[in-house]
Design an enzyme around this catalytic site. Sequence first.
Site, PDB file in Angstrom:
ATOM      1  N   LYS A  58      42.015 -29.021 -42.726  1.00 45.85           N
ATOM      2  CA  LYS A  58      40.602 -29.379 -42.518  1.00 45.85           C
ATOM      3  C   LYS A  58      40.474 -30.900 -42.477  1.00 45.85           C
ATOM      4  O   LYS A  58      40.976 -31.589 -43.361  1.00 45.85           O
ATOM      5  CB  LYS A  58      39.742 -28.820 -43.648  1.00 45.85           C
ATOM      6  N   ASP A  94      35.326 -30.390 -40.152  1.00 44.46           N
ATOM      7  CA  ASP A  94      34.198 -30.113 -41.058  1.00 44.46           C
ATOM      8  C   ASP A  94      33.243 -31.313 -41.068  1.00 44.46           C
ATOM      9  O   ASP A  94      33.192 -32.068 -42.030  1.00 44.46           O
ATOM     10  CB  ASP A  94      34.783 -29.846 -42.461  1.00 44.46           C
ATOM     11  N   LYS A 130      29.866 -31.068 -40.587  1.00 43.54           N
ATOM     12  CA  LYS A 130      28.582 -30.698 -41.207  1.00 43.54           C
ATOM     13  C   LYS A 130      27.380 -31.324 -40.510  1.00 43.54           C
ATOM     14  O   LYS A 130      26.530 -31.966 -41.146  1.00 43.54           O
ATOM     15  CB  LYS A 130      28.553 -31.100 -42.688  1.00 43.54           C
ATOM     16  N   ASP A 171      20.925 -32.132 -37.720  1.00 44.72           N
ATOM     17  CA  ASP A 171      20.089 -33.081 -36.983  1.00 44.72           C
ATOM     18  C   ASP A 171      19.142 -32.298 -36.065  1.00 44.72           C
ATOM     19  O   ASP A 171      19.128 -31.062 -36.088  1.00 44.72           O
ATOM     20  CB  ASP A 171      20.998 -34.038 -36.177  1.00 44.72           C
ATOM     21  N   THR A 181      28.594 -25.630 -51.692  1.00 45.00           N
ATOM     22  CA  THR A 181      29.140 -24.983 -52.898  1.00 45.00           C
ATOM     23  C   THR A 181      29.041 -25.863 -54.145  1.00 45.00           C
ATOM     24  O   THR A 181      29.357 -25.414 -55.237  1.00 45.00           O
ATOM     25  CB  THR A 181      30.618 -24.600 -52.664  1.00 45.00           C
ATOM     26  N   ARG A 231      41.566 -29.990 -53.880  1.00 37.97           N
ATOM     27  CA  ARG A 231      42.138 -30.730 -55.009  1.00 37.97           C
ATOM     28  C   ARG A 231      43.111 -29.944 -55.876  1.00 37.97           C
ATOM     29  O   ARG A 231      44.072 -30.548 -56.380  1.00 37.97           O
ATOM     30  CB  ARG A 231      40.995 -31.345 -55.827  1.00 37.97           C
TER      31      ARG A 231
HETATM   32  O1  LIG Z   1      29.852 -25.958 -49.032  1.00 36.86           O
HETATM   33  C1  LIG Z   1      30.879 -26.637 -48.856  1.00 36.86           C
HETATM   34  C2  LIG Z   1      31.271 -27.071 -47.601  1.00 36.86           C
HETATM   35  C3  LIG Z   1      32.422 -27.792 -47.468  1.00 36.86           C
HETATM   36  N1  LIG Z   1      33.170 -28.112 -48.551  1.00 36.86           N
HETATM   37  C4  LIG Z   1      34.412 -28.892 -48.329  1.00 36.86           C
HETATM   38  O2  LIG Z   1      35.538 -28.133 -48.768  1.00 36.86           O
HETATM   39  C5  LIG Z   1      36.464 -28.947 -49.454  1.00 36.86           C
HETATM   40  C6  LIG Z   1      36.632 -28.465 -50.861  1.00 36.86           C
HETATM   41  O3  LIG Z   1      37.569 -29.277 -51.519  1.00 36.86           O
HETATM   42  P1  LIG Z   1      37.995 -29.006 -53.048  1.00 36.86           P
HETATM   43  O4  LIG Z   1      38.856 -30.189 -53.370  1.00 36.86           O
HETATM   44  O5  LIG Z   1      38.747 -27.700 -53.064  1.00 36.86           O
HETATM   45  O6  LIG Z   1      36.748 -28.953 -53.878  1.00 36.86           O
HETATM   46  C7  LIG Z   1      35.941 -30.391 -49.371  1.00 36.86           C
HETATM   47  O7  LIG Z   1      36.563 -31.006 -48.264  1.00 36.86           O
HETATM   48  C8  LIG Z   1      34.459 -30.228 -49.072  1.00 36.86           C
HETATM   49  O8  LIG Z   1      33.951 -31.255 -48.272  1.00 36.86           O
HETATM   50  C9  LIG Z   1      32.787 -27.694 -49.790  1.00 36.86           C
HETATM   51  O9  LIG Z   1      33.448 -27.970 -50.813  1.00 36.86           O
HETATM   52  N2  LIG Z   1      31.649 -26.957 -49.899  1.00 36.86           N
END
Ligand SMILES: O=c1ccn([C@@H]2O[C@H](COP(=O)(O)O)[C@@H](O)[C@H]2O)c(=O)[nH]1
Length: 237
Positions: free
Chosen positions: A32, A59, A61, A64, A123, A215
């Site tokens: 991603k 991603d 997002k 607009d 999230t 992470r």
């Molecule tokens: O609702 C959302 C949309 C995108 N993300 C993205 O996913 C990863 C999650 O990374 P972690 O390190 O596993 O937390 C990150 O790139 C976010 O921008 C999201 O977390 N929630």
Amino acid sequence: MSSERIIVPLDVASEAEAIALLERLPEVTFWKVGLELFVSSGPGILKILKNQQKRIFLDLKFHDIPNTMAGACWAVGRYGVDLLTIHAAAGKEAIAAAQQAVQEGAASAGVVPPKVLAITLLTSISARQLAFDLKIPLELPEYALQMALLAQEAGVDGAVCSPQEVAQLRQTCGDDLLLVCPGVRPSWAEEGDQKRSLTPAQALKAGADYLVIGRPITAAKEPKLAWMRICDELAAS
Ligand SMILES: O=c1ccn([C@@H]2O[C@H](COP(=O)(O)O)[C@@H](O)[C@H]2O)c(=O)[nH]1
């Protein structure tokens, strides 16, 4: 294979750091590219990933007005990436414009259009924040479902939701809607800023097509060991 259903974010600030991560995790097939890397280093990373035959989730997002969404999505359509995110909260007209524009952009470049995924609710937002900060007078699962239904009516290919809502979205929206879940955490990993997590096995069992796990893998001392541990846990589940 469940490992092919894990998408790892390249959440780093430079192309050099991204390449270093790709080299440490050659077994990851789906990466991603998000705002941090894309804004700091531009689209060059997409070519690097493509040259390595990796699948790409862009991603960005987008959120607009319809005309601007269409312009940006047309340009993304030309990249030949696999997935693209927009926010469902941009509204039906903007979602439909985005969906149409990626098709047109991809056709103009002679590539396959990305699947457009609508983010239902980030999230990192808790039920409390939804109610008290965003002043949304719906229960969180109901709000996420309504966003998914709106996006589905507008013609998107899929939705991004937390693992905690994925079973309900799968049941209501059906099997054709692609469901991608970030905010996934193995039992041994820290939650960080994620508010509505489940483990990888729980998220897949609940109906997710793909998991985004960052992470717990990329910030681990040994990313490869963390990746293998997650894959082993999924295989044993
Ligand atoms: O609702 C959302 C949309 C995108 N993300 C993205 O996913 C990863 C999650 O990374 P972690 O390190 O596993 O937390 C990150 O790139 C976010 O921008 C999201 O977390 N929630």
